[in-house]
Write a protein that holds these residues in place. Structure first.
Motif, PDB file in Angstrom:
ATOM      1  N   GLU A   1       5.124  -4.872   4.433  1.00 48.24           N
ATOM      2  CA  GLU A   1       6.336  -4.074   4.689  1.00 48.24           C
ATOM      3  C   GLU A   1       7.361  -4.235   3.575  1.00 48.24           C
ATOM      4  OE1 GLU A   1       8.018  -4.196   8.586  1.00 48.24           O
ATOM      5  OE2 GLU A   1       6.084  -3.808   9.508  1.00 48.24           O
ATOM      6  N   LYS A   2       7.431  -5.420   3.044  1.00 50.06           N
ATOM      7  CA  LYS A   2       8.394  -5.720   1.971  1.00 50.06           C
ATOM      8  C   LYS A   2       8.158  -4.831   0.743  1.00 50.06           C
ATOM      9  CE  LYS A   2      11.156  -8.878  -0.167  1.00 50.06           C
ATOM     10  NZ  LYS A   2      12.464  -9.344   0.235  1.00 50.06           N
ATOM     11  N   ILE A   3       6.918  -4.363   0.552  1.00 49.68           N
ATOM     12  CA  ILE A   3       6.633  -3.506  -0.603  1.00 49.68           C
ATOM     13  C   ILE A   3       6.347  -2.066  -0.165  1.00 49.68           C
ATOM     14  CG2 ILE A   3       5.906  -5.370  -2.128  1.00 49.68           C
ATOM     15  CD1 ILE A   3       2.977  -4.574  -1.466  1.00 49.68           C
ATOM     16  N   GLY A   4       6.805  -1.733   1.027  1.00 49.44           N
ATOM     17  CA  GLY A   4       6.759  -0.327   1.456  1.00 49.44           C
ATOM     18  C   GLY A   4       5.466   0.125   2.110  1.00 49.44           C
ATOM     19  N   ILE A   5       4.595  -0.835   2.474  1.00 53.17           N
ATOM     20  CA  ILE A   5       3.376  -0.464   3.206  1.00 53.17           C
ATOM     21  C   ILE A   5       3.662  -0.662   4.687  1.00 53.17           C
ATOM     22  CG2 ILE A   5       0.916  -0.925   3.548  1.00 53.17           C
ATOM     23  CD1 ILE A   5       0.808  -2.111   0.754  1.00 53.17           C
ATOM     24  N   THR A   6       3.803   0.430   5.405  1.00 55.43           N
ATOM     25  CA  THR A   6       4.245   0.323   6.801  1.00 55.43           C
ATOM     26  C   THR A   6       3.146   0.711   7.787  1.00 55.43           C
ATOM     27  OG1 THR A   6       5.120   2.541   6.595  1.00 55.43           O
ATOM     28  CG2 THR A   6       6.674   0.745   6.265  1.00 55.43           C
ATOM     29  N   ASP A   7       1.919   0.822   7.298  1.00 50.83           N
ATOM     30  CA  ASP A   7       0.766   1.210   8.117  1.00 50.83           C
ATOM     31  C   ASP A   7       0.600   0.244   9.301  1.00 50.83           C
ATOM     32  OD1 ASP A   7      -1.773   1.827   9.051  1.00 50.83           O
ATOM     33  OD2 ASP A   7      -2.538   2.273   7.039  1.00 50.83           O
ATOM     34  N   THR A   8       0.774   0.732  10.503  1.00 48.37           N
ATOM     35  CA  THR A   8       0.703  -0.152  11.673  1.00 48.37           C
ATOM     36  C   THR A   8      -0.711  -0.667  11.910  1.00 48.37           C
ATOM     37  OG1 THR A   8       0.495   1.802  13.038  1.00 48.37           O
ATOM     38  CG2 THR A   8       2.682   0.803  12.925  1.00 48.37           C
ATOM     39  N   LEU A   9      -1.701   0.024  11.371  1.00 48.69           N
ATOM     40  CA  LEU A   9      -3.089  -0.415  11.559  1.00 48.69           C
ATOM     41  C   LEU A   9      -3.354  -1.745  10.845  1.00 48.69           C
ATOM     42  CD1 LEU A   9      -4.993   2.947  11.085  1.00 48.69           C
ATOM     43  CD2 LEU A   9      -4.572   1.734  13.223  1.00 48.69           C
TER      44      LEU A   9
ATOM     45  N   ASN B   1       5.706  -3.710  -6.747  1.00 49.10           N
ATOM     46  CA  ASN B   1       6.819  -2.768  -6.580  1.00 49.10           C
ATOM     47  C   ASN B   1       7.791  -2.832  -7.733  1.00 49.10           C
ATOM     48  OD1 ASN B   1       6.825  -0.916  -4.628  1.00 49.10           O
ATOM     49  ND2 ASN B   1       8.137  -2.019  -3.204  1.00 49.10           N
ATOM     50  N   VAL B   2       7.332  -3.239  -8.909  1.00 47.76           N
ATOM     51  CA  VAL B   2       8.227  -3.263 -10.067  1.00 47.76           C
ATOM     52  C   VAL B   2       8.459  -1.836 -10.550  1.00 47.76           C
ATOM     53  CG1 VAL B   2       7.589  -5.590 -10.828  1.00 47.76           C
ATOM     54  CG2 VAL B   2       6.297  -3.610 -11.692  1.00 47.76           C
ATOM     55  N   ASP B   3       9.596  -1.643 -11.209  1.00 44.59           N
ATOM     56  CA  ASP B   3       9.905  -0.348 -11.816  1.00 44.59           C
ATOM     57  C   ASP B   3       9.367  -0.376 -13.246  1.00 44.59           C
ATOM     58  OD1 ASP B   3      10.979   1.828 -13.087  1.00 44.59           O
ATOM     59  OD2 ASP B   3      13.082   1.263 -12.725  1.00 44.59           O
ATOM     60  N   GLU B   4       8.359   0.442 -13.495  1.00 43.39           N
ATOM     61  CA  GLU B   4       7.678   0.388 -14.803  1.00 43.39           C
ATOM     62  C   GLU B   4       8.536   0.958 -15.928  1.00 43.39           C
ATOM     63  OE1 GLU B   4       6.778   2.246 -12.253  1.00 43.39           O
ATOM     64  OE2 GLU B   4       6.154   4.256 -12.881  1.00 43.39           O
ATOM     65  N   THR B   5       9.718   1.488 -15.591  1.00 39.70           N
ATOM     66  CA  THR B   5      10.606   1.997 -16.652  1.00 39.70           C
ATOM     67  C   THR B   5      11.757   1.021 -16.912  1.00 39.70           C
ATOM     68  OG1 THR B   5      12.051   3.206 -15.136  1.00 39.70           O
ATOM     69  CG2 THR B   5      10.107   4.384 -15.931  1.00 39.70           C
ATOM     70  N   ASN B   6      11.788  -0.101 -16.236  1.00 41.89           N
ATOM     71  CA  ASN B   6      12.871  -1.071 -16.423  1.00 41.89           C
ATOM     72  C   ASN B   6      12.811  -1.660 -17.847  1.00 41.89           C
ATOM     73  OD1 ASN B   6      13.748  -4.121 -16.311  1.00 41.89           O
ATOM     74  ND2 ASN B   6      14.874  -3.067 -14.699  1.00 41.89           N
TER      75      ASN B   6
END
Ligand code: AMP
Ligand code: MN
Ligand code: MN
Ligand code: MN
Length: 292
Positions: free
Chosen positions: A280-288, A85-90
């Motif tokens: 979840e910490k990196i924005g993957i919220t898929d309950t499956l 989840n790094v910002d590649e423009t940083n």
């Protein structure tokens, strides 16, 4: 029913580092394999992330911007730290990664000199045949050249030539652990210790690494990796649970048939039940993906 694989892969390489496939070919393979969530984690670069983001959108994959930073910890221990989840423009991240990449050609020249001493001529040119950009030049490219020229067998080439104490190994000082973790966290990412069993650390040393890593702001560790045995997975899952580390999962894919185990990029075995997933910490919220 036991689930054998989940469609998540948070560690893989394109030809922007030492992977063989272009970003688009890599993501097409992930899609064909049935993967859904993929982090591109090239060594010391985020060059491919923008293109990956665009292509992932077109083919319906969830792309996580990533990187795998080379670190020299304490006196000369080589550790890899994944940023998710790094910002590649940083700018701070991009600038420091560019500096690290610039070390690679000079190291490659020294590697070739070491190989020349054991009567392997023209190894730099040979390795560069497998490498698109001198700033990406990796021991992996030398290994591919050595295997293709018959100097070593595929599974033996690193131990014969490319690890510490062998003719094609050159000491290199990379980023510090503090620097790598700070750059990742500073660009909005989550830092993860890559393939912890590859370093052959004693349990005590691994716990010291984890303590330093957490002190600098690191929060994850790879439990599932193609270089881990089933026992390694259990051992690291237990350590992660004790240490409160989030658990990650990645094939470390570079090329078909080149990994430690047979793998399909984009797919991994599920995490053991005692793991706190990093998802979840990196924005993957898929309950499956929960309650495996
Ligand atoms: P470098 O960053 O140039 O030092 O190269 C490190 C890369 O070499 C790793 O990212 C792996 O892809 C590969 N590598 C290191 N050790 C081994 C090994 N024992 N067997 C196969 N590949 C390895
Ligand atoms: Mn690699
Ligand atoms: Mn690595
Ligand atoms: Mn890797």
């Amino acid at each position: 029913m036991t689930i054998t694989h989940i469609p998540v892969d948070l560690h893989c390489h394109s030809n922007n580092s030492d992977g063989v496939f272009s970003v688009t070919d890599l993501l097409d393979m992930v899609k064909n394999n049935g993967g859904k969530y993929i982090a591109l984690t090239d060594h010391d670069t985020v060059i491919g992330v923008a293109e990956a983001r665009k292509h992932a959108k077109q083919i319906g994959l969830h792309l996580i911007g990533g990187v795998e930073i080379s670190v020299t910890w304490r006196n000369n221990i080589l550790i890899h730290i994944i940023g998710l989840n790094v910002d590649e423009t940083n700018a701070a991240l991009v600038n420091r990664l560019n500096e690290l990449r610039k070390l690679r050609l000079a190291r490659g020249e020294a590697i070739a000199a070491g190989l020349a001493k054991v009567h392997i001529p023209n190894a730099l040119e040979g390795a560069m045949r497998y490498c698109d950009n001198p700033n990406s030049l990796s021991r992996t490219h030398f290994a591919r050249f050595l295997v293709a020229e018959g100097y070593a067998k595929k599974g033996k080439v690193f131990d014969k030539y490319m690890v510490a104490g062998r003719p094609g190994y050159v000491n290199q000082t990379w980023a510090t652990l503090e620097e790598a973790v700070s750059l990742i966290v500073g660009s909005g990412g989550v830092a993860v210790i890559a393939h912890p069993c590859r370093y052959k650390l004693t349990r005590m040393k691994l716990l010291e690494l984890i303590a330093d890593f957490k002190q600098y702001g690191g929060s994850g560790i790879e439990v599932i990796s193609s270089s881990h045995s089933p026992d390694d997975v259990k051992r690291i899952a237990a350590i992660a649970a004790c240490q409160g580390l989030l658990c990650s999962i990645g094939t470390d894919f570079h090329n078909v048939g080149e990994n430690f185990q047979k793998i399909n990029v984009g797919l991994n075995p599920p995490l053991p039940a005692n793991c706190m997933p990093i998802f979840e910490k990196i924005g993957i919220t898929d309950t499956l993906l929960r309650d495996q």
